[in-house]
Scaffold this motif. Structure first.
Motif, PDB file in Angstrom:
ATOM      1  N   ASP A 122       0.827  -1.204   0.000  1.00 59.01           N
ATOM      2  CA  ASP A 122       0.000   0.000   0.000  1.00 59.01           C
ATOM      3  C   ASP A 122       0.863   1.257   0.000  1.00 59.01           C
ATOM      4  N   ARG A 123       1.932   1.245   0.798  1.00 63.71           N
ATOM      5  CA  ARG A 123       2.807   2.421   0.856  1.00 63.71           C
ATOM      6  C   ARG A 123       3.558   2.639  -0.438  1.00 63.71           C
ATOM      7  N   LEU A 124       3.806   1.559  -1.163  1.00 65.18           N
ATOM      8  CA  LEU A 124       4.501   1.659  -2.446  1.00 65.18           C
ATOM      9  C   LEU A 124       3.544   1.802  -3.620  1.00 65.18           C
ATOM     10  N   ASN A 125       2.236   1.902  -3.329  1.00 64.16           N
ATOM     11  CA  ASN A 125       1.211   2.039  -4.375  1.00 64.16           C
ATOM     12  C   ASN A 125       1.219   0.838  -5.318  1.00 64.16           C
ATOM     13  N   ILE A 126       1.329  -0.355  -4.721  1.00 66.13           N
ATOM     14  CA  ILE A 126       1.278  -1.605  -5.486  1.00 66.13           C
ATOM     15  C   ILE A 126      -0.089  -2.245  -5.249  1.00 66.13           C
ATOM     16  N   PRO A 127      -0.951  -2.307  -6.247  1.00 70.13           N
ATOM     17  CA  PRO A 127      -2.261  -2.946  -6.059  1.00 70.13           C
ATOM     18  C   PRO A 127      -2.093  -4.406  -5.657  1.00 70.13           C
ATOM     19  N   ARG A 128      -2.961  -4.891  -4.799  1.00 75.36           N
ATOM     20  CA  ARG A 128      -2.912  -6.292  -4.381  1.00 75.36           C
ATOM     21  C   ARG A 128      -4.296  -6.912  -4.492  1.00 75.36           C
ATOM     22  N   PRO A 129      -4.375  -8.209  -4.617  1.00 74.56           N
ATOM     23  CA  PRO A 129      -5.680  -8.859  -4.792  1.00 74.56           C
ATOM     24  C   PRO A 129      -6.575  -8.642  -3.572  1.00 74.56           C
TER      25      PRO A 129
END
Length: 281
Positions: free
Chosen positions: A36-43
């Motif tokens: 979330d802090r790296l702006n990486i979407p996750r399932p």
């Protein structure tokens, strides 16, 4: 271990979060916060419990937050760019981060799970910082609803601005709206079920709707010779059909293809009826 955001993004979409996290000596919750802090979407949380054919497809990887690079350090070799450390963001980046987290919580767990405390915990900042960025919970919900409405309106304007004949424009605009409603509609529908949000946005939405109808009314009256009362009635009726269809696909109350086919048939039949009436006069 050092890797890129793209590599981490691919890993969390190919294996359950806990399995990926254990590889780097982290917990699933810890890795989720890093993403979330790296702006990486996750399932979403239910992703891996579904059959493979109905799982969510990975979205595009957005750019990193301001001030962070594409490099990620996990495990024992964490450095000053370690995503485990709290990152100082400018106010606009922090606000976008909070709104993205709020939308994810609302979609995955429902609005009842979305509050200032849960949002602060998810983003990894204090409740005071959340308040400073987005105000109260009601302010947050209003901002989320306005952003969703603005995105839908921007897409609508882009579709209708294309240089094409009237019938093609109507078809593409209707199809485009239904796809937008299916993608963005669930969150907006959820927000508009909150009485104070619906009431606060009523006047704004009416103004937006009138603005969207004006070019159509001008075309029907100035170019086609239809009287204003008939033009308003026809436009209101066809708009209502599209809005109803959008609500159905947003709420997943019927298969998308069926709703799209039915809506297009009704709208184009209405357009044909208008054209027939104009040719008679």
């Amino acid at each position: 271990m050092e890797l890129t955001r793209e590599q981490l993004f691919r890993q969390v979409w190919s294996e359950p979060m806990g399995k990926v996290a254990s590889r780097y000596g982290l917990t699933g919750n810890g890795l989720a916060k890093i993403c979330d802090r790296l702006n990486i979407p996750r399932p979403p949380r239910a992703h891996w419990t579904r059959a493979s054919e109905v799982r969510h497809q990975p979205p595009d990887l957005p750019p990193p937050p301001t001030g962070l690079s594409e490099e990620v350090v996990l495990g024992q070799r964490q450095s000053r760019q370690s995503p485990g450390r709290r990152t100082r963001l400018d106010s606009d980046s922090r606000r976008r981060q909070i709104l993205a987290a709020a939308a994810r919580i609302a979609i995955e767990d429902g609005l009842s799970a979305l509050n200032i405390r849960s949002l602060a915990q998810d983003v990894g900042i204090s409740e005071t910082q959340v308040h400073n960025c987005v105000g109260s919970r009601t302010d947050l919900l209003l901002t989320m609803a306005r952003e969703e409405i603005a995105k839908l309106e921007s897409s609508r304007r882009e579709r209708v601005s294309r240089n094409m004949d009237r019938h093609t424009k109507i078809v593409l605009s209707t199809i485009g709206y239904l796809h937008e409603a299916a993608e963005r509609g669930p969150l907006l529908q959820m927000l508009l079920r909150v009485p104070e949000i619906k009431l606060a946005l009523r006047e704004e939405r009416e103004i937006t709707a009138r603005s969207a109808r004006e070019p159509i009314l001008r075309q029907l009256t100035a170019r086609s010779g239809m009287d204003i009362a008939s033009a308003r009635a026809a436009t209101t009726a066809l708009t209502a059909v599209s809005l109803k269809a959008g609500g159905i696909v947003a709420g997943k109350r019927a298969p998308f293809a069926m709703v799209e086919q039915t809506c297009l048939a009704v709208v184009m039949a209405g357009v044909a009826a208008i054209d027939k009436k104009l040719h008679r006069t």
